[in-house]
Design a protein around this motif. Structure first.
Motif, PDB file in Angstrom:
ATOM      1  N   PHE A   1       4.116 -40.043 -58.746  1.00  0.00           N
ATOM      2  CA  PHE A   1       3.742 -38.663 -58.471  1.00  0.00           C
ATOM      3  C   PHE A   1       4.849 -38.018 -57.641  1.00  0.00           C
ATOM      4  O   PHE A   1       5.478 -38.672 -56.811  1.00  0.00           O
ATOM      5  CB  PHE A   1       2.440 -38.593 -57.676  1.00  0.00           C
ATOM      6  N   ALA A   2       5.049 -36.742 -57.816  1.00  0.00           N
ATOM      7  CA  ALA A   2       5.990 -35.999 -56.994  1.00  0.00           C
ATOM      8  C   ALA A   2       5.257 -35.444 -55.778  1.00  0.00           C
ATOM      9  O   ALA A   2       4.262 -34.738 -55.919  1.00  0.00           O
ATOM     10  CB  ALA A   2       6.627 -34.865 -57.793  1.00  0.00           C
ATOM     11  N   ASN A   3       5.725 -35.790 -54.600  1.00  0.00           N
ATOM     12  CA  ASN A   3       5.201 -35.253 -53.352  1.00  0.00           C
ATOM     13  C   ASN A   3       6.224 -34.246 -52.854  1.00  0.00           C
ATOM     14  O   ASN A   3       7.409 -34.566 -52.745  1.00  0.00           O
ATOM     15  CB  ASN A   3       4.988 -36.370 -52.344  1.00  0.00           C
ATOM     16  N   GLN A   4       5.800 -33.030 -52.549  1.00  0.00           N
ATOM     17  CA  GLN A   4       6.758 -31.953 -52.335  1.00  0.00           C
ATOM     18  C   GLN A   4       6.659 -31.356 -50.939  1.00  0.00           C
ATOM     19  O   GLN A   4       5.568 -31.049 -50.459  1.00  0.00           O
ATOM     20  CB  GLN A   4       6.531 -30.851 -53.382  1.00  0.00           C
ATOM     21  N   LEU A   5       7.826 -31.185 -50.304  1.00  0.00           N
ATOM     22  CA  LEU A   5       7.940 -30.426 -49.077  1.00  0.00           C
ATOM     23  C   LEU A   5       8.431 -29.034 -49.424  1.00  0.00           C
ATOM     24  O   LEU A   5       9.401 -28.876 -50.172  1.00  0.00           O
ATOM     25  CB  LEU A   5       8.940 -31.082 -48.117  1.00  0.00           C
ATOM     26  N   TYR A   6       7.770 -28.014 -48.875  1.00  0.00           N
ATOM     27  CA  TYR A   6       8.174 -26.626 -49.127  1.00  0.00           C
ATOM     28  C   TYR A   6       8.955 -26.123 -47.925  1.00  0.00           C
ATOM     29  O   TYR A   6       8.478 -26.149 -46.793  1.00  0.00           O
ATOM     30  CB  TYR A   6       6.949 -25.762 -49.388  1.00  0.00           C
ATOM     31  N   ILE A   7      10.171 -25.649 -48.194  1.00  0.00           N
ATOM     32  CA  ILE A   7      11.125 -25.251 -47.161  1.00  0.00           C
ATOM     33  C   ILE A   7      11.305 -23.748 -47.169  1.00  0.00           C
ATOM     34  O   ILE A   7      11.391 -23.124 -48.233  1.00  0.00           O
ATOM     35  CB  ILE A   7      12.498 -25.926 -47.405  1.00  0.00           C
ATOM     36  N   ARG A   8      11.360 -23.144 -45.984  1.00  0.00           N
ATOM     37  CA  ARG A   8      11.758 -21.731 -45.896  1.00  0.00           C
ATOM     38  C   ARG A   8      12.945 -21.617 -44.944  1.00  0.00           C
ATOM     39  O   ARG A   8      13.135 -22.445 -44.042  1.00  0.00           O
ATOM     40  CB  ARG A   8      10.596 -20.861 -45.419  1.00  0.00           C
ATOM     41  N   TRP A   9      13.724 -20.584 -45.167  1.00  0.00           N
ATOM     42  CA  TRP A   9      14.959 -20.365 -44.422  1.00  0.00           C
ATOM     43  C   TRP A   9      14.879 -19.077 -43.614  1.00  0.00           C
ATOM     44  O   TRP A   9      14.152 -18.158 -43.974  1.00  0.00           O
ATOM     45  CB  TRP A   9      16.157 -20.282 -45.370  1.00  0.00           C
ATOM     46  N   ARG A  10      15.678 -19.020 -42.554  1.00  0.00           N
ATOM     47  CA  ARG A  10      15.854 -17.748 -41.827  1.00  0.00           C
ATOM     48  C   ARG A  10      17.258 -17.735 -41.226  1.00  0.00           C
ATOM     49  O   ARG A  10      17.844 -18.789 -40.979  1.00  0.00           O
ATOM     50  CB  ARG A  10      14.797 -17.560 -40.759  1.00  0.00           C
ATOM     51  N   GLN A  11      17.758 -16.529 -41.006  1.00  0.00           N
ATOM     52  CA  GLN A  11      19.067 -16.395 -40.367  1.00  0.00           C
ATOM     53  C   GLN A  11      18.886 -16.367 -38.861  1.00  0.00           C
ATOM     54  O   GLN A  11      17.951 -15.761 -38.330  1.00  0.00           O
ATOM     55  CB  GLN A  11      19.756 -15.128 -40.856  1.00  0.00           C
ATOM     56  N   CYS A  12      19.784 -17.027 -38.169  1.00  0.00           N
ATOM     57  CA  CYS A  12      19.696 -17.093 -36.703  1.00  0.00           C
ATOM     58  C   CYS A  12      20.155 -15.781 -36.070  1.00  0.00           C
ATOM     59  O   CYS A  12      21.010 -15.103 -36.620  1.00  0.00           O
ATOM     60  CB  CYS A  12      20.563 -18.249 -36.186  1.00  0.00           C
TER      61      CYS A  12
END
Length: 202
Positions: free
Chosen positions: A191-202
């Motif tokens: 099974f694929a276990n997924q982490l969801y990533i979000r980005w932001r500018q510093c």
């Protein structure tokens, strides 16, 4: 070692949770190195790579299975996997794990309780996010643990920091006649276990 490359795929797959931050991913990013350890994922037994710039799928091996029963030793009742992910990316950005999906299977008798737990933190940072799923027997079949990480744990701005993901599966009670198995994988496949990533500018 996976190379540091530029990616230009969509921010999130259609099935992924909606990020609350609309910042695009940095111009270049990639995985430098993944280190895993623990009774559920000896080094080299897992696979992690980018699906797109917002999803990190993790594939666990069959070792990530907890078991209890009359003939099962106590050390098999809990399996742990500590993952350290070294992500390189363009300066001026920070990222966070805001959600995750873990898919696996369970076959547990009445009276047996299964727990799937996950913890997220960055090396050197005090803030951590944790989630937990509890399964009560009798249960037989696939499960999906969908995390919405209550505390947004962001990587520090201006420096690289390892993302630490600690996942465990556990069954109780020990020493009874009831039996059970709980896994973050599938015996006949992965099974694929997924982490969801979000980005932001510093």
């Amino acid at each position: 070692m996976k190379s540091f490359i530029a990616l230009s795929l969509p921010l999130l797959a259609l099935s992924a949770p909606t990020s609350q931050d609309n910042t695009s991913a940095p111009p270049a990013f990639g995985i430098n190195k993944v280190i895993s350890g623990g009774s559920g994922c000896p080094q080299g037994s897992i696979d992690i790579n980018w699906t797109n710039n917002g999803i990190l799928p993790i594939y666990f091996g069959n070792a990530f299975t907890a078991s209890v029963g009359p003939s099962v030793t106590a050390d098999q009742s809990r399996k742990n996997c500590q993952i350290n992910i070294d992500i390189a990316y363009s300066p001026g950005y920070s990222y966070s794990v805001y959600s995750a999906d873990y898919t696996g299977w369970a076959a547990i008798d009445s009276g047996v309780t299964g727990v799937v737990a996950a913890h997220y933190y960055f090396s050197g940072e005090s803030t951590a996010g944790s989630t937990r799923l509890e399964l009560q027997g009798p249960y037989n079949g696939k499960y999906v643990k969908s995390d919405n990480v209550a505390v947004s744990v962001w990587s520090p701005c201006g420096q690289q920091s390892l993302l630490n993901v600690n996942v465990e599966v556990a069954l109780t009670p020990l020493g009874s006649y009831a039996s059970g198995q709980l896994a973050v994988n599938k015996e006949t496949g992965r099974f694929a276990n997924q982490l969801y990533i979000r980005w932001r500018q510093c």
